[in-house]
Scaffold this motif. Sequence first.
Motif, PDB file in Angstrom:
ATOM      1  N   HIS A 467       0.867  -1.179   0.000  1.00 38.29           N
ATOM      2  CA  HIS A 467       0.000   0.000   0.000  1.00 38.29           C
ATOM      3  C   HIS A 467       0.903   1.228   0.000  1.00 38.29           C
ATOM      4  CE1 HIS A 467      -3.398  -2.645   0.700  1.00 38.29           C
ATOM      5  NE2 HIS A 467      -2.752  -3.199   1.704  1.00 38.29           N
ATOM      6  N   ILE A 468       1.204   1.704  -1.185  1.00 36.87           N
ATOM      7  CA  ILE A 468       2.147   2.813  -1.342  1.00 36.87           C
ATOM      8  C   ILE A 468       1.632   4.046  -0.614  1.00 36.87           C
ATOM      9  CG2 ILE A 468       3.321   4.265  -3.037  1.00 36.87           C
ATOM     10  CD1 ILE A 468       2.953   1.898  -5.019  1.00 36.87           C
ATOM     11  N   ASP A 469       0.357   4.312  -0.732  1.00 36.60           N
ATOM     12  CA  ASP A 469      -0.337   5.303   0.072  1.00 36.60           C
ATOM     13  C   ASP A 469      -1.774   4.821   0.202  1.00 36.60           C
ATOM     14  OD1 ASP A 469      -1.950   6.250  -2.114  1.00 36.60           O
ATOM     15  OD2 ASP A 469      -0.358   7.627  -2.717  1.00 36.60           O
ATOM     16  N   PRO A 470      -2.652   5.514   0.901  1.00 40.83           N
ATOM     17  CA  PRO A 470      -4.005   4.999   1.120  1.00 40.83           C
ATOM     18  C   PRO A 470      -4.795   4.735  -0.153  1.00 40.83           C
ATOM     19  CG  PRO A 470      -3.528   6.730   2.705  1.00 40.83           C
ATOM     20  CD  PRO A 470      -2.384   6.711   1.736  1.00 40.83           C
ATOM     21  N   ARG A 471      -4.389   5.321  -1.284  1.00 40.16           N
ATOM     22  CA  ARG A 471      -5.157   5.136  -2.507  1.00 40.16           C
ATOM     23  C   ARG A 471      -4.409   4.363  -3.598  1.00 40.16           C
ATOM     24  NH1 ARG A 471      -9.870   7.707  -2.455  1.00 40.16           N
ATOM     25  NH2 ARG A 471     -10.181   9.423  -0.970  1.00 40.16           N
ATOM     26  N   LEU A 472      -3.127   4.113  -3.425  1.00 35.02           N
ATOM     27  CA  LEU A 472      -2.322   3.485  -4.464  1.00 35.02           C
ATOM     28  C   LEU A 472      -1.668   2.219  -3.904  1.00 35.02           C
ATOM     29  CD1 LEU A 472      -1.175   3.782  -7.383  1.00 35.02           C
ATOM     30  CD2 LEU A 472       0.783   4.975  -6.337  1.00 35.02           C
ATOM     31  N   SER A 473      -1.850   1.094  -4.608  1.00 36.32           N
ATOM     32  CA  SER A 473      -1.300  -0.180  -4.136  1.00 36.32           C
ATOM     33  C   SER A 473      -0.667  -0.934  -5.297  1.00 36.32           C
ATOM     34  CB  SER A 473      -2.400  -1.048  -3.512  1.00 36.32           C
ATOM     35  OG  SER A 473      -2.963  -0.436  -2.373  1.00 36.32           O
TER      36      SER A 473
END
Length: 807
Positions: A467-473
């Motif tokens: 989970h690179i950030d809360p919206r990008l995985s």
Amino acid sequence: MPFPSSVPAWLAGASLVALFAGAAQAQTVQLAAVDPVRAPAVGDEPTDAAPAAEGDDILVTARRRKERAQDVPIALSAISGETLAARGDYRLDQIQQLVPALQVFSFNPRNTNINIRGLGSNVALTNDGIENGVGLYIDGVYYGRPGQSQFDLVDLERVEVLRGPQGTLFGKNTTAGAINISSRLPSFTTEAQGEASFGDYGYRQLRGSLSGPLLADLAAARISLAETHRDGFIHNVTTGRDVHNYDDFTARGQLLVTPLSGLSIRLIGDYSNQRQQCCINLPVSVFTSYTNGASIANNWLQRAARAGYTPLPFDPFARKTDANSPFYAIMDTWGISGEIDYDLGGATITSITAGRHWNWYPSNDSDVTRLSVNLQSNQQNFQRQFSQEVRIASNGERRIDWLIGGYYFWQVVRGVGSAIYGADAPNWLYPADAPAVSDAAVNGFTSRSRSDPHTRSLAAFAQTTWHIDPRLSLTTGLRFTHEDKWGSYVSAQTDGKSLAGLTPAQATRAQAIRNGLAPPANYSVDAKDDSWSWLATLSWKPVDDVLLYATNSRGTKSQGLNLTTIPAGVSAVVDPEQTDNYEVGLKSQLFRHTLTANLAGFWADVTNYQTTIVQQVIGTNSYINYIANIPKVRSRGFEADLAWQPVAALGFTGALAYTDATYRKYPNGPTPVEALNPSTTQPGGSPLQNMSGQQLAGVPKWSASLGTDASHALTDRVTLYGHADWSWRSNYYTVASNSRYGLVPSYDLVNARIGVRLDKGKFDLSVWARNLFDKNTFQTLSVANTGLVTAILGDPRTLGATLRTKW
């Protein structure tokens, strides 16, 4: 090209099978092509809302972790047990009407073809030396043969159809996709449900399940039973009996033990037995000349006239046959499995151990007439398998979710084949030979064969989601598989008339005839293969209810074994198959989750596509069935799934699939019978054609489905409800040569049900119709080199009523 071995192992891992907990999660709400299992809210109670789309959290286990379907970057379709009940579905071929990308059709239960996005298996008889490219899993256990999928399905939580290669987590033979079936868990609260259905054609079906605690908070059990009977759809004028009937009995027992906090042990045992007096092809038409105008020598009409045989009118939908030899399809299966899940806190260990048996006992009248040409032509199977999977997966939400596991699989498929020729065979097959010669050679001639392909497979796999950030995985996965295959094949001429009374020249000719029908063979073969499957998916949520994703994945299948009679020049080992898949998708929910719209576009390049070739022995009713590679195949297209529930009591679903599946490089494909075009320089015609650019057989380019559910409360205890669905498929070939006579026309089907529920579903009475408008449809069309075209038919309209109760 093998995946580089230097790729670090941390590229793998994703999750474990999530178990569904008891009765609360039996509250399922249908969504078009996302799994209709919603997370129960606090205080949730069953309602009489229409079982259609609802915008609550929809839960799936497609990545072996309980997740919202709209958060999973996989193209999937799933159907809950409640949806299946609303439609009255209890077989896999019925479920395909809800999933346009799934294609299921059968020549008989053993010879079942299952395709996803046009890939998986082609339109031919099953060969024991290869596996289907669509993996079938029931409660986490891989089923090794297509015939095992053809029993009644009982007491289901849901069915998931995962589209595209699933090799990282599901592994075994999922180059086209996987069908993941989950049954309901035992409950620690006593519950029971039952239903009885009756209809025309003598149809009756009894289904029931009982679940409850054995020891409070320690052990619970569940038993599920189903029995189905239906009289035949076809009348045999020779025997005076109706055939193509159906009898199936299925029993499944489960034990769930929770001896420690975080530890659960689930044991499952099942048994199924199915008996059908099927599967007879019905004559459709006869053609007597090739496309160049030349007459087909010794064609089917000439043979019939020579035998003094008057066939039934060529009207398949009169549903009549005059076959005189026994034909039937009998099979049984049983198995046991154990699943252990132990929650360590930060991770959960899962172990699934299973052993299964499947037995197949067929008989076929392959001349499809009242003449005694082919008395027997069949291949019995006795399949045994064992599997063991162990994996450990992270719990909860982390910056990196991970899973690591190992898998072992062993299988043997023992085959026993036989072919027996009757008194009419000499004149039918060999009119140019002296009657004394052909009669001695063929009348009563019997050949038998044995084969035993073995498979041993070992795999290690891992998958991670970063989970690179809360919206990008970013999800990456890797699987290494080592597979050994070995087996033997023996074919012998076991019975027949003595040739001692013939002259040496006549005896030589008679033996040549026998060798043409059943050449003796005795050989062994072995092969081994190492392969890598992998996955890389980038997913992004620009807003909470929209998911965009892009995937690149590779799926592989190991070598196949040709344990059969193979023509000269054909290898006994078939090369491994490899699929490279590219996919983009969109998942969205709008208008307070009342509208769900999902799209997917895909492109799959297949190298060394494994396929079964069915080659008819010229001048006979006998076939040589072997496997080979097609150098290049491509499948590309798009899929759209829509679900709309404007109010709680009304819902609509829809799905559309376009599949452009073609041979990209196939220079030596089989020539259609009508295009053989024999000449003086080539009396047998041209047996091969360049099929590059042609459509794969068994694949409709377009398919679609629509459904609606509605309910209306008459009182606080009585609710009226209705369901209707429509499905359509464009035309497709069911002959590997793409003969124009083997093109199944497009068709559509409508099913409907209307009923009344009492006391929030405690009692439910409904009337229903399948194939409401009584459409005449073909399942398959087959073309013989005599010019005869035959068919397996779809079911006619059936009507009935169902009473259900639960408490």
